[in-house]
Design a protein around this motif. Structure first.
Motif, PDB file in Angstrom:
ATOM      1  N   ILE A  96      13.820 -17.827 106.644  1.00 50.40           N
ATOM      2  CA  ILE A  96      15.020 -18.117 107.512  1.00 50.40           C
ATOM      3  C   ILE A  96      15.526 -17.063 108.426  1.00 50.40           C
ATOM      4  O   ILE A  96      16.030 -17.497 109.386  1.00 50.40           O
ATOM      5  N   THR A  97      15.364 -15.964 107.989  1.00 49.28           N
ATOM      6  CA  THR A  97      15.828 -14.580 108.779  1.00 49.28           C
ATOM      7  C   THR A  97      15.279 -14.871 110.228  1.00 49.28           C
ATOM      8  O   THR A  97      15.632 -14.634 111.289  1.00 49.28           O
ATOM      9  N   ALA A  98      13.808 -14.860 110.368  1.00 51.22           N
ATOM     10  CA  ALA A  98      12.811 -15.084 111.443  1.00 51.22           C
ATOM     11  C   ALA A  98      13.397 -16.296 112.400  1.00 51.22           C
ATOM     12  O   ALA A  98      13.539 -15.932 113.551  1.00 51.22           O
ATOM     13  N   SER A 104      19.037 -17.058 117.547  1.00 53.65           N
ATOM     14  CA  SER A 104      19.973 -16.411 118.181  1.00 53.65           C
ATOM     15  C   SER A 104      19.628 -15.669 119.473  1.00 53.65           C
ATOM     16  O   SER A 104      20.360 -15.410 120.410  1.00 53.65           O
ATOM     17  N   ALA A 105      18.251 -15.586 119.809  1.00 49.47           N
ATOM     18  CA  ALA A 105      17.494 -15.051 121.087  1.00 49.47           C
ATOM     19  C   ALA A 105      18.037 -16.078 122.175  1.00 49.47           C
ATOM     20  O   ALA A 105      17.662 -15.988 123.196  1.00 49.47           O
ATOM     21  N   GLY A 106      18.308 -17.254 121.873  1.00 52.95           N
ATOM     22  CA  GLY A 106      18.494 -18.326 123.006  1.00 52.95           C
ATOM     23  C   GLY A 106      17.833 -19.859 122.683  1.00 52.95           C
ATOM     24  O   GLY A 106      18.186 -20.453 123.510  1.00 52.95           O
ATOM     25  N   ARG A 111      15.373 -25.388 114.652  1.00 49.90           N
ATOM     26  CA  ARG A 111      16.064 -25.722 113.216  1.00 49.90           C
ATOM     27  C   ARG A 111      15.324 -25.030 112.045  1.00 49.90           C
ATOM     28  O   ARG A 111      13.983 -25.154 112.456  1.00 49.90           O
ATOM     29  N   LEU A 112      15.685 -24.826 110.966  1.00 43.98           N
ATOM     30  CA  LEU A 112      15.032 -24.388 110.115  1.00 43.98           C
ATOM     31  C   LEU A 112      14.172 -25.576 109.531  1.00 43.98           C
ATOM     32  O   LEU A 112      12.969 -25.300 109.023  1.00 43.98           O
TER      33      LEU A 112
END
Length: 376
Positions: A96-98, A104-106, A111-112
């Motif tokens: 999830i974090t990765a 968030s980088a663009g 989606r997860l």
């Protein structure tokens, strides 16, 4: 001491402590009964129930020593098992974090998409997917708004520049020509000023009101109609007013802006000899305002779109700019923003013969201020 450790280390230590405690508990259950039995047998006398065995037996001291060795050996085993279990538990969280870092980088379209099994982490993933979808929609809307606003602001500037360049390039320009150019330049400047004012009205509406006053929608409508009667008369629009007391509470300036843009929209998009009906009333615990007008036929699936910034049913072929938001596709967007800022309900529908019927329902009485930061 554990505050600076990673979550996996903390979980591993917690699991290891649990495994070690379970091992100690099992050894205690085995050793204590044996120690009790040994203490109950007199020295030098065999137990009556003793069973004769071939080979040497295991004494209590040897059992205690073996238990101590087992407890020492259990420490690294418990730590290894705790580290493994913690890693397995945190693996979905790392995924999830990765993925969230990539998004968030663009890459807002990613989606997860967590599948089975359904647990707390899967629910967290679904919640984050919904959040990312809303963020993507918000960023897309913002980019669309900026692009449209830039286009609307650039158009009169380009026209003004062209007008002045043509006038300066004409060696035979006389006073009358220059005066005409100045008048057109003033008209373009006024157009841009109204657009900027409409954008400011929209921004103010989306920010929400800060001062709540008790007011009557009927009085607000009367004031707005009084300043619009000449336009209604010139266009030959039949005006019907049904203004019953409708007391509510809200930001007076924002509600006046809402009424102004509703009526300007109903007049500006009406046809010659059309009809306009304005109604205020109290219905249960709500104060309602309804504006109904004739006009062009609007497809039912296009009504909701008209309340978004810079959305128009058709281009303004005549360049008429009446209201502060009318003609730019901002009038109904301001209405929508003011409605949200007051926690009111907006209902709009296309009339079969053409035109719109829009109703805004405010809470009756004096509700607490409802502030908005501009979200959907």
């Amino acid at each position: 001491m554990l505050a600076g450790r990673s979550l996996q280390k903390r979980l591993a230590l917690a699991y290891a402590a649990g495994i070690y405690a379970a091992g100690v508990f099992v050894l205690v259950l085995v050793v204590v009964p044996l120690a009790s039995i040994d203490a109950a047998v007199p020295k030098g006398r065999p137990s009556p129930s003793a069973v004769t065995e071939t080979g040497p037996g295991i004494g209590l001291s040897q059992l205690l020593m073996g238990s101590a060795v087992a407890l020492v050996m259990l420490i690294p085993v418990a730590l290894a098992l705790g580290w493994y279990v913690a890693g397995r538990f945190l693996q979905p969280l790392r995924a999830i974090t990765a993925t969230a870092n990539v998004i968030s980088a663009g890459d807002l379209h990613r989606r997860l998409d967590l599948g089975e099994p359904t647990d707390e982490l899967t629910e967290l993933g679904h919640t984050l997917d919904g959040l990312f979808a809303r963020l993507q929609a918000a960023f897309d809307a913002q980019r669309h708004f900026v692009a449209n606003a830039s286009h609307e602001l650039r158009t009169p500037l380009a026209g003004l520049r062209t007008l002045l360049e043509v006038a300066l390039a004409d060696p035979g320009a006389d006073t009358g020509t220059l005066r005409s150019v100045c008048q057109e330049a003033l008209a373009l400047g006024a157009h841009q000023e109204r657009l900027v004012q409409a954008l400011l009205d929209l921004a103010t509406s989306e920010r929400g009101g800060t001062r709540w006053d008790t007011l009557d929608l009927a009085h607000v409508v009367e004031g707005v109609l009084a300043s619009r009667r000449d336009r209604v008369t010139r266009k030959g629009i039949g005006l019907a007013e049904h203004l019953s007391p409708a007391v509510t509470a809200g930001d007076t300036g924002l509600i006046e802006s809402l009424v102004t843009n509703l009526i300007d929209n109903a007049i500006g998009h009406n046809h010659e000899g059309g009809h306009l009906e304005v109604t205020t009333r109290t219905s249960g615990t709500q104060a309602a305002l309804t504006v109904t007008n004739t006009g062009p036929v609007i497809p039912g699936d296009q009504v909701e779109r008209l309340f978004q910034p810079f959305q128009k049913l058709a281009p303004d072929r005549h360049g008429h700019r009446h209201g502060r938001g009318e003609g730019y596709g901002l009038g109904l967007a301001i209405v929508h923003a003011v409605t949200r800022a007051h926690g009111a309900t907006l209902t709009a529908g296309a009339r079969p013969g053409g035109g719109l019927s829009i109703t805004v329902r405010f809470a009756h009485g004096s509700p607490e201020p409802f502030l908005t930061s501009g979200d959907d």
